[in-house]
Design a protein around this motif. Structure first.
Motif, PDB file in Angstrom:
ATOM      1  N   GLY A  26       0.772  -1.221   0.000  1.00 17.88           N
ATOM      2  CA  GLY A  26       0.000   0.000   0.000  1.00 17.88           C
ATOM      3  C   GLY A  26       0.807   1.276   0.000  1.00 17.88           C
ATOM      4  O   GLY A  26       0.263   2.353   0.184  1.00 17.88           O
ATOM      5  N   LYS A  27       2.095   1.217  -0.203  1.00 18.48           N
ATOM      6  CA  LYS A  27       2.942   2.401  -0.150  1.00 18.48           C
ATOM      7  C   LYS A  27       3.138   3.037  -1.525  1.00 18.48           C
ATOM      8  O   LYS A  27       3.974   3.893  -1.683  1.00 18.48           O
ATOM      9  CB  LYS A  27       4.320   2.057   0.435  1.00 18.48           C
ATOM     10  N   LEU A  28       2.368   2.612  -2.497  1.00 17.47           N
ATOM     11  CA  LEU A  28       2.534   3.077  -3.876  1.00 17.47           C
ATOM     12  C   LEU A  28       2.496   4.599  -3.984  1.00 17.47           C
ATOM     13  O   LEU A  28       3.255   5.181  -4.725  1.00 17.47           O
ATOM     14  CB  LEU A  28       1.461   2.465  -4.770  1.00 17.47           C
ATOM     15  N   TYR A  29       1.623   5.243  -3.229  1.00 19.85           N
ATOM     16  CA  TYR A  29       1.433   6.686  -3.381  1.00 19.85           C
ATOM     17  C   TYR A  29       1.975   7.481  -2.205  1.00 19.85           C
ATOM     18  O   TYR A  29       1.543   8.583  -1.939  1.00 19.85           O
ATOM     19  CB  TYR A  29      -0.048   6.977  -3.602  1.00 19.85           C
ATOM     20  N   GLY A  30       2.932   6.930  -1.485  1.00 22.12           N
ATOM     21  CA  GLY A  30       3.578   7.665  -0.404  1.00 22.12           C
ATOM     22  C   GLY A  30       2.634   8.077   0.708  1.00 22.12           C
ATOM     23  O   GLY A  30       2.781   9.144   1.281  1.00 22.12           O
ATOM     24  N   GLY A  31       1.651   7.235   1.005  1.00 18.81           N
ATOM     25  CA  GLY A  31       0.746   7.518   2.107  1.00 18.81           C
ATOM     26  C   GLY A  31      -0.433   8.400   1.749  1.00 18.81           C
ATOM     27  O   GLY A  31      -1.282   8.653   2.597  1.00 18.81           O
ATOM     28  N   ARG A  32      -0.505   8.893   0.527  1.00 20.09           N
ATOM     29  CA  ARG A  32      -1.635   9.726   0.122  1.00 20.09           C
ATOM     30  C   ARG A  32      -2.871   8.867  -0.131  1.00 20.09           C
ATOM     31  O   ARG A  32      -2.767   7.708  -0.481  1.00 20.09           O
ATOM     32  CB  ARG A  32      -1.308  10.489  -1.156  1.00 20.09           C
ATOM     33  N   THR A  33      -4.036   9.462   0.006  1.00 20.03           N
ATOM     34  CA  THR A  33      -5.292   8.793  -0.304  1.00 20.03           C
ATOM     35  C   THR A  33      -5.416   8.613  -1.808  1.00 20.03           C
ATOM     36  O   THR A  33      -5.075   9.514  -2.576  1.00 20.03           O
ATOM     37  CB  THR A  33      -6.486   9.629   0.214  1.00 20.03           C
ATOM     38  N   VAL A  34      -5.858   7.431  -2.218  1.00 12.89           N
ATOM     39  CA  VAL A  34      -6.160   7.185  -3.621  1.00 12.89           C
ATOM     40  C   VAL A  34      -7.599   6.698  -3.720  1.00 12.89           C
ATOM     41  O   VAL A  34      -8.191   6.246  -2.741  1.00 12.89           O
ATOM     42  CB  VAL A  34      -5.210   6.155  -4.266  1.00 12.89           C
ATOM     43  N   ILE A  35      -8.138   6.799  -4.908  1.00 10.33           N
ATOM     44  CA  ILE A  35      -9.484   6.321  -5.179  1.00 10.33           C
ATOM     45  C   ILE A  35      -9.363   4.985  -5.893  1.00 10.33           C
ATOM     46  O   ILE A  35      -8.703   4.888  -6.930  1.00 10.33           O
ATOM     47  CB  ILE A  35     -10.264   7.327  -6.069  1.00 10.33           C
ATOM     48  N   ARG A  36      -9.972   3.962  -5.324  1.00 12.96           N
ATOM     49  CA  ARG A  36      -9.909   2.615  -5.910  1.00 12.96           C
ATOM     50  C   ARG A  36     -11.257   2.287  -6.541  1.00 12.96           C
ATOM     51  O   ARG A  36     -12.306   2.481  -5.937  1.00 12.96           O
ATOM     52  CB  ARG A  36      -9.550   1.600  -4.835  1.00 12.96           C
ATOM     53  N   HIS A  37     -11.187   1.805  -7.765  1.00  9.95           N
ATOM     54  CA  HIS A  37     -12.356   1.392  -8.548  1.00  9.95           C
ATOM     55  C   HIS A  37     -12.257  -0.127  -8.712  1.00  9.95           C
ATOM     56  O   HIS A  37     -11.244  -0.626  -9.207  1.00  9.95           O
ATOM     57  CB  HIS A  37     -12.319   2.101  -9.910  1.00  9.95           C
ATOM     58  N   VAL A  38     -13.269  -0.854  -8.255  1.00 11.58           N
ATOM     59  CA  VAL A  38     -13.281  -2.313  -8.326  1.00 11.58           C
ATOM     60  C   VAL A  38     -14.505  -2.747  -9.113  1.00 11.58           C
ATOM     61  O   VAL A  38     -15.615  -2.255  -8.868  1.00 11.58           O
ATOM     62  CB  VAL A  38     -13.321  -2.940  -6.916  1.00 11.58           C
ATOM     63  N   ALA A  39     -14.310  -3.654 -10.058  1.00 17.94           N
ATOM     64  CA  ALA A  39     -15.431  -4.193 -10.830  1.00 17.94           C
ATOM     65  C   ALA A  39     -15.252  -5.701 -10.980  1.00 17.94           C
ATOM     66  O   ALA A  39     -14.131  -6.178 -11.195  1.00 17.94           O
ATOM     67  CB  ALA A  39     -15.507  -3.541 -12.204  1.00 17.94           C
ATOM     68  N   ILE A  40     -16.353  -6.421 -10.843  1.00 14.53           N
ATOM     69  CA  ILE A  40     -16.382  -7.853 -11.099  1.00 14.53           C
ATOM     70  C   ILE A  40     -17.485  -8.092 -12.116  1.00 14.53           C
ATOM     71  O   ILE A  40     -18.631  -7.689 -11.906  1.00 14.53           O
ATOM     72  CB  ILE A  40     -16.638  -8.660  -9.816  1.00 14.53           C
ATOM     73  N   VAL A  41     -17.104  -8.709 -13.221  1.00  9.44           N
ATOM     74  CA  VAL A  41     -18.041  -8.940 -14.319  1.00  9.44           C
ATOM     75  C   VAL A  41     -18.208 -10.439 -14.508  1.00  9.44           C
ATOM     76  O   VAL A  41     -17.231 -11.148 -14.761  1.00  9.44           O
ATOM     77  CB  VAL A  41     -17.527  -8.304 -15.635  1.00  9.44           C
ATOM     78  N   GLU A  42     -19.421 -10.904 -14.347  1.00 14.00           N
ATOM     79  CA  GLU A  42     -19.754 -12.299 -14.623  1.00 14.00           C
ATOM     80  C   GLU A  42     -20.241 -12.343 -16.070  1.00 14.00           C
ATOM     81  O   GLU A  42     -21.237 -11.719 -16.418  1.00 14.00           O
ATOM     82  CB  GLU A  42     -20.855 -12.779 -13.675  1.00 14.00           C
ATOM     83  N   LEU A  43     -19.494 -13.034 -16.897  1.00 11.80           N
ATOM     84  CA  LEU A  43     -19.851 -13.113 -18.317  1.00 11.80           C
ATOM     85  C   LEU A  43     -20.939 -14.159 -18.527  1.00 11.80           C
ATOM     86  O   LEU A  43     -21.086 -15.100 -17.739  1.00 11.80           O
ATOM     87  CB  LEU A  43     -18.609 -13.444 -19.144  1.00 11.80           C
ATOM     88  N   SER A  44     -21.693 -14.005 -19.598  1.00 13.19           N
ATOM     89  CA  SER A  44     -22.770 -14.952 -19.886  1.00 13.19           C
ATOM     90  C   SER A  44     -22.190 -16.342 -20.124  1.00 13.19           C
ATOM     91  O   SER A  44     -21.034 -16.492 -20.534  1.00 13.19           O
ATOM     92  CB  SER A  44     -23.591 -14.490 -21.089  1.00 13.19           C
ATOM     93  N   SER A  45     -22.996 -17.353 -19.871  1.00  9.79           N
ATOM     94  CA  SER A  45     -22.524 -18.736 -19.991  1.00  9.79           C
ATOM     95  C   SER A  45     -22.152 -19.093 -21.420  1.00  9.79           C
ATOM     96  O   SER A  45     -21.350 -20.001 -21.640  1.00  9.79           O
ATOM     97  CB  SER A  45     -23.580 -19.707 -19.458  1.00  9.79           C
ATOM     98  N   ASP A  46     -22.697 -18.379 -22.382  1.00 11.68           N
ATOM     99  CA  ASP A  46     -22.358 -18.671 -23.781  1.00 11.68           C
ATOM    100  C   ASP A  46     -21.197 -17.819 -24.310  1.00 11.68           C
ATOM    101  O   ASP A  46     -20.857 -17.888 -25.485  1.00 11.68           O
ATOM    102  CB  ASP A  46     -23.580 -18.525 -24.685  1.00 11.68           C
ATOM    103  N   CYS A  47     -20.549 -17.050 -23.425  1.00 13.15           N
ATOM    104  CA  CYS A  47     -19.376 -16.263 -23.826  1.00 13.15           C
ATOM    105  C   CYS A  47     -18.186 -17.203 -23.988  1.00 13.15           C
ATOM    106  O   CYS A  47     -17.784 -17.879 -23.042  1.00 13.15           O
ATOM    107  CB  CYS A  47     -19.075 -15.186 -22.787  1.00 13.15           C
ATOM    108  N   ALA A  48     -17.629 -17.250 -25.181  1.00 14.16           N
ATOM    109  CA  ALA A  48     -16.508 -18.143 -25.481  1.00 14.16           C
ATOM    110  C   ALA A  48     -15.239 -17.653 -24.788  1.00 14.16           C
ATOM    111  O   ALA A  48     -15.049 -16.447 -24.600  1.00 14.16           O
ATOM    112  CB  ALA A  48     -16.287 -18.203 -26.988  1.00 14.16           C
TER     113      ALA A  48
END
Length: 131
Positions: A26-48
């Protein structure tokens, strides 16, 4: 590239001569606050698998092309035996809420979002501050 196929690379900054940076607890930004964007995508069962892999490549390209992305990790979820699932996980870091908004409104992101919409069964996401 990690063993599970996830990329873990960081955007070039003045301090990074090679454009790659490793996060150290977690030291990537030298202790500054960052905004984290998280997404989880479940693809359709017919997605190759080829379509899934192409989508992962498109998402990874966003981290390299949109300047307000400070860091991005994208991978294909796997079950306990290591078998790839039709689920894509994304984590991106942004220096400010405005940077996140710029990323979300970028035409390249919008194009990938349309492709996600075409291939997904469901999706969820969250944006939050990391200190």
């Amino acid at each position: 590239m990690l063993a599970n196929g996830a990329a873990f690379a960081y955007r070039n900054t003045a301090a990074d001569s090679d454009g790659i940076r490793v996060a150290a607890r977690g030291k990537l930004y030298g202790g500054r606050t960052v905004i984290r964007h998280v997404a989880i995508v479940e693809l359709s069962s017919d997605c190759a698998p080829d379509d899934r892999d192409a989508l992962v490549a498109q998402i990874r390209a966003l981290g390299a092309t949109i300047p307000t992305v400070a860091a991005m990790t994208v991978g294909i979820a796997r079950d306990s035996s290591g078998q790839a699932l039709n689920r894509i996980c994304l984590v991106s870091d942004h220096r400010t809420w405005d940077d996140l908004d710029t990323y979300l409104r970028d035409p390249a992101h919008q194009a990938v979002a349309r492709e996600v919409g075409r291939l997904r069964e469901s999706a969820m996401g969250a944006d939050f501050e990391v200190r």
